[in-house]
Motif scaffolding. Structure first.
Motif, short mmCIF file in Angstrom:
data_model
loop_
_atom_site.label_atom_id
_atom_site.label_comp_id
_atom_site.label_asym_id
_atom_site.label_seq_id
_atom_site.Cartn_x
_atom_site.Cartn_y
_atom_site.Cartn_z
N GLU A 156 0.82 -1.21 0.00
CA GLU A 156 0.00 0.00 0.00
C GLU A 156 0.85 1.26 0.00
O GLU A 156 0.40 2.32 -0.45
N GLN A 157 2.10 1.17 0.51
CA GLN A 157 2.96 2.35 0.56
C GLN A 157 3.92 2.45 -0.63
O GLN A 157 4.79 3.32 -0.65
N LEU A 158 3.74 1.60 -1.62
CA LEU A 158 4.67 1.60 -2.75
C LEU A 158 4.73 2.96 -3.44
O LEU A 158 5.82 3.43 -3.82
N ASP A 159 3.59 3.61 -3.58
CA ASP A 159 3.55 4.89 -4.30
C ASP A 159 4.35 5.98 -3.59
O ASP A 159 4.70 6.99 -4.23
N VAL A 161 9.86 -9.05 -0.08
CA VAL A 161 8.94 -9.70 -1.02
C VAL A 161 8.28 -10.94 -0.43
O VAL A 161 7.48 -11.60 -1.10
N THR A 162 8.59 -11.26 0.84
CA THR A 162 7.87 -12.30 1.57
C THR A 162 7.53 -11.73 2.94
O THR A 162 8.31 -10.97 3.52
N ASP A 163 6.38 -12.09 3.46
CA ASP A 163 5.87 -11.54 4.72
C ASP A 163 6.29 -12.43 5.88
O ASP A 163 5.88 -13.59 5.97
N GLN A 203 8.04 -7.75 -9.01
CA GLN A 203 7.71 -6.81 -10.08
C GLN A 203 7.17 -5.49 -9.52
O GLN A 203 7.23 -4.46 -10.20
N LYS A 204 6.67 -5.50 -8.28
CA LYS A 204 6.31 -4.25 -7.64
C LYS A 204 7.55 -3.37 -7.50
O LYS A 204 7.50 -2.15 -7.70
N GLY A 205 8.67 -4.00 -7.15
CA GLY A 205 9.91 -3.24 -7.02
C GLY A 205 10.36 -2.62 -8.32
O GLY A 205 10.98 -1.54 -8.34
N LEU A 206 10.05 -3.28 -9.43
CA LEU A 206 10.44 -2.76 -10.73
C LEU A 206 9.61 -1.55 -11.15
O LEU A 206 9.93 -0.90 -12.15
N GLU A 236 14.37 -12.62 -13.69
CA GLU A 236 15.55 -12.26 -14.49
C GLU A 236 15.46 -12.84 -15.90
O GLU A 236 15.75 -12.14 -16.89
N ARG A 237 15.10 -14.11 -16.01
CA ARG A 237 14.99 -14.75 -17.33
C ARG A 237 13.94 -14.05 -18.19
O ARG A 237 14.13 -13.84 -19.39
N GLU A 238 12.83 -13.68 -17.56
CA GLU A 238 11.77 -13.00 -18.30
C GLU A 238 12.19 -11.59 -18.71
O GLU A 238 11.81 -11.10 -19.77
N LEU A 239 13.00 -10.94 -17.87
CA LEU A 239 13.57 -9.65 -18.25
C LEU A 239 14.52 -9.82 -19.44
O LEU A 239 14.49 -9.02 -20.39
N ASP A 240 15.36 -10.84 -19.38
CA ASP A 240 16.28 -11.11 -20.49
C ASP A 240 15.53 -11.31 -21.79
O ASP A 240 15.98 -10.89 -22.87
N ALA A 241 14.38 -11.96 -21.70
CA ALA A 241 13.59 -12.27 -22.89
C ALA A 241 12.67 -11.13 -23.31
O ALA A 241 11.95 -11.23 -24.31
N GLY A 242 12.67 -10.03 -22.55
CA GLY A 242 11.81 -8.90 -22.87
C GLY A 242 10.35 -9.14 -22.58
O GLY A 242 9.48 -8.47 -23.14
N GLU A 243 10.06 -10.08 -21.67
CA GLU A 243 8.67 -10.44 -21.39
C GLU A 243 8.06 -9.62 -20.26
O GLU A 243 6.86 -9.71 -20.01
N ILE A 244 8.90 -8.85 -19.55
CA ILE A 244 8.42 -8.03 -18.44
C ILE A 244 8.64 -6.57 -18.75
O ILE A 244 9.74 -6.17 -19.16
N GLU A 245 7.60 -5.77 -18.58
CA GLU A 245 7.71 -4.33 -18.78
C GLU A 245 8.17 -3.71 -17.46
O GLU A 245 7.55 -3.91 -16.42
N VAL A 246 9.27 -2.97 -17.54
CA VAL A 246 9.85 -2.38 -16.35
C VAL A 246 9.35 -0.95 -16.20
O VAL A 246 9.47 -0.15 -17.12
N GLY A 247 8.76 -0.66 -15.02
CA GLY A 247 8.24 0.69 -14.79
C GLY A 247 9.32 1.72 -14.69
O GLY A 247 9.18 2.85 -15.18
N ALA A 248 10.43 1.37 -14.07
CA ALA A 248 11.55 2.28 -13.97
C ALA A 248 12.48 2.09 -15.16
O ALA A 248 12.69 0.95 -15.62
#
Length: 351
Positions: free
Chosen positions: A255-258, A273-275, A292-295, A334-346
């Motif tokens: 909730e405080q990510l923003d 990333v784990t509670d 991916q919230k961190g990204l 990481e693998r999905e980032l390498d493959a361009g499958e994840i859109e990075v917000g930053a």
């Protein structure tokens, strides 16, 4: 400061999300029994036997962290009892007068500062050297920060907590210098008290200036602050002389990510990333979504992932499962980032 020194030589992906733990880890049940024997004034379990037992526990937990795949490991703080008591017991000027009730039926052996604090002997160097000697991965050293050491003590010797915190910061700097001489390159300053008294962020900043004075550039300094309203210390923390800011957000469902989106967060982010308050192991898919919230805040080359806080109160199999799934999730992201499958917000920085 580059994180590449913490990338394993056999890392499988081009992207690298640093995985670690905050610090504490469940102790083997037999170690608690050994402590009772050692503390028994009528027993014959001597200091040498206690040292052997804690060495054995530290070795086991360090290897457990490596088996889970963590990039930077800790010994689980096997030699520490509580984050303030442990250090206060080693700093001249502190004394203990018995436990005080803090909430419910919980008691804390709150120390008193009765004289000027002085550095006597190293607090953590032998602990680090042992862990570094048995580990195949880089070792992170958590150390309770001077503001928390001051705030969670009775101050009977200094005019105010600021004066005490700055005096303690000089001692922390001296200890870190010795740790660096011993080979430590990743230091985490724990300041949970800042979450409960956020108006004192300027004191923490002053203390950090003293802590990092004359440290080599290659030494990574992280600051861990947990369970508070981060909007009350942001963006002020961006002025702190640290490389990495470690936050717990999984417990609050992000909730405080923003808070960290405006103004731009320009430090490295260590994201929980784990509670640690949930006694079940989150699925890899859930942890991947959390990563991916961190990204949304930082690009992957500035993201570290860990549990929200220390995991010492969890069952040991649950703590291990959380770590193992966290590492698996990070490698899949990481693998999905390498493959361009994840859109990075930053925006991803240019190499």
């Amino acid at each position: 400061m580059s994180r590449e020194q913490f990338r394993p030589a056999d890392h499988p992906n081009e992207h690298f999300i640093l995985t670690t733990v905050v610090g504490s880890y469940p102790k083997p049940k037999w170690l608690d029994r050994v402590r009772e024997l050692h503390d028994d004034p009528e027993g014959d379990f001597d200091d040498g036997e206690w040292e052997e037992a804690t060495d054995d526990a530290a070795r086991i937990i360090t290897h457990e962290h490596e088996r889970a795949g963590l990039d930077a490991v800790v010994d689980g703080e096997m030699r520490r009892n509580e984050m303030v008591e442990f250090f206060a017991d080693r700093i001249e000027g502190y004394e203990f007068n018995g436990p005080v009730k803090v909430w419910g039926h919980n008691y804390f052996d709150k120390p008193s500062v009765v004289n000027d604090v002085e550095y006597d002997d190293s607090w953590l160097v032998s602990e680090f050297e042992f862990t570094d000697g048995v580990a195949d991965r880089p070792v992170k050293v958590p150390i309770t920060g001077p503001y928390t050491l001051a705030s969670w003590s009775f101050n009977e010797a200094y005019d105010d907590d600021r004066e005490l915190a700055l005096a303690l910061a000089d001692l922390v700097n001296e200890e870190i210098q010795k740790l660096v001489d011993a080979g430590a390159r990743y230091i985490q300053i724990d300041e949970p008290a800042l979450a409960t008294t956020p108006d004192d962020h300027a004191i923490v900043g002053e203390a950090l200036d003293r802590i990092v004075a004359d440290l080599p550039e290659e030494v990574r300094i992280g600051l861990h602050v947990c369970y508070g309203d981060y909007s009350r210390i942001y963006p002020e923390i961006l002025e702190f002389p640290i490389d990495e800011f470690d936050v717990e957000l999984a417990n609050g469902d992000y909730e405080q990510l923003d808070v960290f989106k405006e103004p731009e967060f320009d430090l490295d982010l260590a994201l929980g990333v784990t509670d640690v308050h949930v006694g079940e192991v989150e699925s890899v898919a859930t942890i991947k979504a959390n990563i991916q919230k961190g990204l949304e805040i930082v690009p992957p080359e500035r993201l570290t992932v860990s549990p929200d806080c220390g995991v010492k109160l969890l069952p040991r199999d649950v703590a291990y499962g959380k770590m193992e799934n966290m590492v698996t999730a990070a490698r899949e992201v990481e693998r999905e980032l390498d493959a361009g499958e994840i859109e990075v917000g930053a925006a991803v920085a240019d190499d």
